[in-house]
Write a protein that holds these residues in place. Structure first.
Motif, mmCIF file in Angstrom:
data_model
loop_
_atom_site.group_PDB
_atom_site.id
_atom_site.type_symbol
_atom_site.label_atom_id
_atom_site.label_comp_id
_atom_site.label_asym_id
_atom_site.label_seq_id
_atom_site.Cartn_x
_atom_site.Cartn_y
_atom_site.Cartn_z
ATOM 1 N N ALA A 45 17.130 -1.075 5.098
ATOM 2 C CA ALA A 45 16.916 -0.163 6.227
ATOM 3 C C ALA A 45 17.057 1.290 5.789
ATOM 4 N N LYS A 46 18.067 1.550 4.968
ATOM 5 C CA LYS A 46 18.318 2.926 4.515
ATOM 6 C C LYS A 46 17.181 3.414 3.602
ATOM 7 N N ARG A 47 16.711 2.521 2.718
ATOM 8 C CA ARG A 47 15.653 2.927 1.782
ATOM 9 C C ARG A 47 14.393 3.337 2.523
ATOM 10 N N PHE A 48 13.982 2.516 3.512
ATOM 11 C CA PHE A 48 12.746 2.844 4.230
ATOM 12 C C PHE A 48 12.953 4.011 5.197
ATOM 13 N N ALA A 49 14.161 4.151 5.748
ATOM 14 C CA ALA A 49 14.435 5.300 6.625
ATOM 15 C C ALA A 49 14.349 6.612 5.860
ATOM 16 N N GLU A 50 14.615 6.544 4.557
ATOM 17 C CA GLU A 50 14.583 7.741 3.725
ATOM 18 C C GLU A 50 13.242 7.900 3.006
ATOM 19 N N ALA A 51 12.271 7.058 3.371
ATOM 20 C CA ALA A 51 10.935 7.140 2.757
ATOM 21 C C ALA A 51 9.886 7.208 3.851
ATOM 22 N N PRO A 52 9.834 8.310 4.599
ATOM 23 C CA PRO A 52 8.931 8.397 5.749
ATOM 24 C C PRO A 52 7.455 8.251 5.399
ATOM 25 N N THR A 53 7.050 8.700 4.238
ATOM 26 C CA THR A 53 5.635 8.582 3.871
ATOM 27 C C THR A 53 5.241 7.117 3.731
ATOM 28 N N GLU A 54 6.065 6.360 3.024
ATOM 29 C CA GLU A 54 5.806 4.930 2.839
ATOM 30 C C GLU A 54 5.875 4.197 4.179
ATOM 31 N N LEU A 55 6.831 4.589 4.990
ATOM 32 C CA LEU A 55 7.009 3.944 6.290
ATOM 33 C C LEU A 55 5.815 4.238 7.206
ATOM 34 N N ALA A 56 5.331 5.453 7.164
ATOM 35 C CA ALA A 56 4.183 5.823 7.999
ATOM 36 C C ALA A 56 2.938 5.062 7.577
ATOM 37 N N ALA A 57 2.756 4.881 6.266
ATOM 38 C CA ALA A 57 1.592 4.137 5.769
ATOM 39 C C ALA A 57 1.663 2.676 6.210
ATOM 40 N N LEU A 58 2.850 2.100 6.150
ATOM 41 C CA LEU A 58 3.018 0.702 6.572
ATOM 42 C C LEU A 58 2.743 0.555 8.062
ATOM 43 N N ARG A 59 3.166 1.538 8.827
ATOM 44 C CA ARG A 59 2.941 1.486 10.279
ATOM 45 C C ARG A 59 1.440 1.417 10.588
ATOM 46 N N LYS A 60 0.653 2.167 9.836
ATOM 47 C CA LYS A 60 -0.794 2.166 10.062
ATOM 48 C C LYS A 60 -1.453 0.893 9.543
ATOM 49 N N ASP A 61 -0.826 0.255 8.556
ATOM 50 C CA ASP A 61 -1.418 -0.920 7.913
ATOM 51 C C ASP A 61 -1.097 -2.231 8.630
ATOM 52 N N LEU A 62 0.011 -2.255 9.346
ATOM 53 C CA LEU A 62 0.510 -3.529 9.885
ATOM 54 C C LEU A 62 -0.474 -4.273 10.790
ATOM 55 N N PRO A 63 -1.101 -3.654 11.787
ATOM 56 C CA PRO A 63 -1.997 -4.423 12.660
ATOM 57 C C PRO A 63 -3.096 -5.156 11.896
ATOM 58 N N ALA A 64 -3.708 -4.494 10.913
ATOM 59 C CA ALA A 64 -4.770 -5.140 10.139
ATOM 60 C C ALA A 64 -4.214 -6.242 9.254
ATOM 61 N N ARG A 65 -3.029 -6.023 8.697
ATOM 62 C CA ARG A 65 -2.385 -7.023 7.852
ATOM 63 C C ARG A 65 -2.115 -8.300 8.653
ATOM 64 N N ILE A 66 -1.624 -8.127 9.877
ATOM 65 C CA ILE A 66 -1.331 -9.280 10.732
ATOM 66 C C ILE A 66 -2.610 -10.022 11.081
ATOM 67 N N ALA A 67 -3.652 -9.275 11.449
ATOM 68 C CA ALA A 67 -4.915 -9.892 11.865
ATOM 69 C C ALA A 67 -5.551 -10.702 10.745
ATOM 70 N N ALA A 68 -5.282 -10.338 9.489
ATOM 71 C CA ALA A 68 -5.870 -11.039 8.350
ATOM 72 C C ALA A 68 -5.043 -12.239 7.903
ATOM 73 N N SER A 69 -3.858 -12.401 8.469
ATOM 74 C CA SER A 69 -2.962 -13.472 8.014
ATOM 75 C C SER A 69 -3.151 -14.744 8.831
ATOM 76 N N ALA A 70 -2.880 -15.882 8.190
ATOM 77 C CA ALA A 70 -2.947 -17.162 8.903
ATOM 78 C C ALA A 70 -1.830 -17.268 9.935
ATOM 79 N N ALA A 71 -0.736 -16.549 9.727
ATOM 80 C CA ALA A 71 0.392 -16.599 10.658
ATOM 81 C C ALA A 71 0.152 -15.753 11.900
ATOM 82 N N GLY A 72 -0.520 -14.609 11.721
ATOM 83 C CA GLY A 72 -0.677 -13.681 12.832
ATOM 84 C C GLY A 72 -2.000 -13.759 13.544
ATOM 85 N N ASN A 73 -2.999 -14.341 12.908
ATOM 86 C CA ASN A 73 -4.318 -14.480 13.524
ATOM 87 C C ASN A 73 -4.338 -15.778 14.322
#
Length: 742
Positions: free
Chosen positions: A689-717
């Motif tokens: 939690a601390k590592r990602f809280a201190e890495a806003p750029t990485e966290l922001a990129a993941l936030r934008k990527d998550l919906p597409a990542r879920i839609a492409a997965s067998a678990a989330g689609n």
């Protein structure tokens, strides 16, 4: 000149004789006043007579009955005892004294007196049925029925005896027979209020809710303000989830009788459902003051502690209730549910508790012998889903994708709905199903009959041991293949449950031997209906706030002391950070204040803890726009909440535990490739939690990527996930066909 002793005795005798004549006339006036409801006059005349003739039986008897009728049993008892002493052969006097002792709840004393009355007159119907009532209150309903039957044999049109027999039959859980007894009473006396109320109770137990409500309303029309009938009608409203009406009825009952146990029990249950644990605990404390050994009150108090997150206290209460009654199903189920929240509970402990339900409850149910069916491994398979959550509920959003995307050519779907609540989500499920069955009015036996008649091939349990389950039906095995999945997929312990749908992370191969079911792996133990994309916000809140905001949108009872301590350590390492906790139960100010106080005790300023209460689902989802990182609770993880957070672009920190529910979030995260968000221990949890809280750029990129990542997965689609589910169903069916061919 004074009288001699002899002449005085002669004079007193003449006076006594004269007054006895006067007393008969006065007593006749007292009877007239009694029949006309002139209470003060009755009491005045009786006291005048007894002042001169203290042993006058007829006056003592009338006065005792009068005092009993006007609800003064403490005063009636000595008067009727005097009547019995004056006329020891009067069966009527013994009968009336027994009634008074019954009203005083001195049931052993009442039985002794009533038995003397019956011995004096064995053919006295009223004495027999009154003794029967006492026997029932002494926990002897079978003996009570024998006495009521004797009374009925002597007086075949005796409505009271039929009514009393019905109450004893209810105590033996013979609701159908009780209904016949009440209806027989009403055939002789249409306005018999107790029989009408009893009819309502029997119909309630038989799940004929509409007719039960009519009966309760009729009983209240006959006697408005009857607290017991109000309490039973409140129980009916509770069954139908009419919470406001249930609350109104029990409040009215308690205004009339503040110590009425049924009303207090219903008040506690309604308050818990309405997320008012503080009010529920007040009702439970009153119940336990009245009866410290009430298993129902003890069990309800356990639920109160569980809702506050005090799992150890909750389990202690369930265990105490089970000491009183080892087969108390509510307490067994509540303990199973609570153990999933207990730190240190592992797979073996949790499955042992579920097998305990089977031993005490499930194994007692009659097993079905199914008729032969077409064993074609490739034919269209009939799948039945049983749930109390085909409505706006987190569980519904979990299993909805499987029904929405099902293959209509290969699978026929029957939904058995076990909830009286219906909404727009229910309408969606109806549209997905080929057949829809309202299971609410059906007993377990009747529902099993219906499932068998529907020729269901694969019956799927969507509730596990959670509220609204119908495991009693699955124990009967009305379908050749039975599966537990999604709603509460933590294992059932049923020897009649063939499969449990899971994944290798949530239920590791090394522990599968402790489950009653065979584990079949899906891409993930859970999926979820994707929320509207209109609610998704790609911007990272910490970039505009200047501090990190953590969130947990889970049940409050999931916030264990262990996870709260970890969260507090995390907040202390990140100055200015906040945590947002959202759940409907936080409308209870007492619960909210206690939760904040727990953080304050850990050194967290109260302004760093934001509590949000109930809202619509869209409003709930929209709140994720204000969250940077979600914190998953433990030992019980989130499920639907974990998926919702991910769909809204908010990654989740989770810790792998030692139970199915303690590994569910980790399984979800690993299923979409977020392995680096899954911790093995507390230190790792804080570090992630601390590592990602201190890495806003990485966290922001993941936030934008998550919906597409879920839609492409067998678990989330949802569509891909459903193909895996249906492949499992087809394999189960083929294996069954092969097993029956030999």
């Amino acid at each position: 000149m004074g009288l001699t002793v002899g002449s005085r005795a002669f004079q007193n005798a003449r006076l006594q004789k004269k007054f006895k004549k006067d007393a008969e006339a006065a007593l006749a006036a007292a009877y007239q006043a009694y029949s006309n409801g002139r209470h003060a006059e009755v009491e005045a005349i009786c006291r005048q007579i007894l002042q001169v003739l203290p042993d006058h039986f007829d006056t003592l008897h009338l006065f005792g009955v009068f005092l009993s009728d006007v609800k003064r049993p403490e005063e009636a008892e000595p008067v009727l005892r005097a009547a019995v002493a004056a006329s020891p052969r009067s069966a009527n006097a013994y009968c009336d004294l027994g009634t008074v002792l019954f009203e005083l709840k001195r049931y052993e004393d009442a039985r002794t007196i009533q038995e003397k009355g019956v011995a004096l007159n064995p053919n006295f119907p009223m004495a027999l049925t009154n003794l029967g009532n006492t026997q029932m209150h002494l926990g002897l309903p079978r003996e009570a029925i024998e006495l009521h039957d004797r009374a009925i044999k002597l007086k075949p049109d005796y409505a009271d005896a039929y009514c009393n027999r019905g109450m004893a039959e209810l105590a033996l859980e013979l609701a159908a027979q009780a209904l016949q007894s009440f209806e027989r009473a009403l055939s002789f006396q249409r306005t018999h209020q107790e029989a009408m109320a009893g009819r309502g109770i029997a119909l309630l137990e038989l799940r004929n809710y509409e007719a039960a409500e009519i009966a309760f309303n009729a009983a209240l029309a006959l006697r408005p303000g009857n607290e017991k009938v109000l309490a039973h009608r409140g129980r009916l409203h509770l069954r139908l989830h009419r919470l406001a009406q249930a609350n109104a009825d029990v409040d009215a009952a308690l205004a009339l009788a503040p110590t009425l146990e049924l009303a207090l029990r219903t008040k506690a249950a309604v308050s818990l459902i309405m997320h008012n644990a503080t009010q529920a605990m007040v009702a439970c404390k009153k119940l336990l003051e009245l009866n410290p050994e009430s298993m129902i009150a003890i069990n309800l108090m356990g639920v109160c502690f569980a809702s506050h997150g005090d799992i150890a206290a909750a389990i202690a209460h369930y265990d105490r209730a089970l000491e009183i009654h080892p087969a108390y199903e509510d307490a067994i189920g509540n303990k199973i549910f609570a153990l999933d929240f207990l730190p240190g509970a592992d797979f073996a402990m949790l499955q042992a508790a579920r097998k305990g339900w089977w031993d005490a409850i499930g194994a007692m149910q009659p097993r079905r012998s199914l008729a032969p069916r077409l064993l074609d491994p490739d034919r269209r398979v009939v799948v039945g889903y049983v749930s109390g959550d085909f409505r706006r509920h987190s569980a519904a959003f979990i299993f909805m994708p499987v029904l929405r995307h099902r293959d209509r050519t290969d699978f026929e779907i029957v939904c058995y709905s076990n909830s009286p609540l219906q909404d727009e989500v229910t309408d969606e499920f109806r549209a997905f199903a080929d057949r829809w069955v309202d299971a609410v009015p059906l007993s377990d036996e009747q529902l099993a009959d219906r499932i068998e008649a529907d020729e269901v091939d694969i019956l799927v349990d969507l509730s596990g041991h959670s509220s609204g389950n119908r495991l009693g039906v699955f124990a009967r095995k009305p379908a050749p293949i039975q599966v537990s999945a999604w709603g509460a997929p933590t294992g059932t312990g049923l020897k009649t449950m063939d499969y449990l749908l899971a994944d290798p992370v949530t239920i590791p191969h090394a522990v599968r031997d402790v489950f009653a079911e065979k584990i079949h792996d899906l891409p993930c133990i859970l999926t979820i209906t994707a929320p509207s994309s209109d609610l998704y916000r790609p911007d990272l809140p910490m970039l505009r706030n200047g501090y990190v905001t953590f969130g947990t949108f889970n049940r409050i009872d999931k916030i264990s002391d262990e996870v709260l301590a970890v969260w507090s350590r995390l907040l202390r390492t990140l100055p200015g950070s906040k945590i947002v906790i959202k759940h409907g139960a936080l409308a209870d100010t007492g619960l909210r204040d206690r939760l904040v106080a727990r953080f304050v005790e850990q050194g967290i300023a109260d302004e760093s803890v934001v509590c949000l209460g109930p809202s619509s689902r869209d409003e709930h989802m929209a709140e994720y726009a204000n969250i940077d990182i979600s914190l998953d609770p433990f030992p019980q993880n989130g499920g639907a909440g974990t998926w919702e957070s991910l769909h809204m672009g908010v990654p989740v920190v989770a810790k792998l535990g030692h139970s199915t529910s303690g590994r569910a979030a980790g399984g979800i995260l690993k299923a979409i490739g977020l392995d680096d968000w899954v911790a093995e221990d507390d230190e790792d949890y804080i570090a992630i939690a601390k590592r990602f809280a201190e890495a806003p750029t990485e966290l922001a990129a993941l936030r934008k990527d998550l919906p597409a990542r879920i839609a492409a997965s067998a678990a989330g689609n949802g569509e891909i996930y459903t193909r895996h589910v249906e492949a499992a169903y087809r394999q189960f069916w083929r294996d069954y066909c092969a097993s029956q061919a030999h």
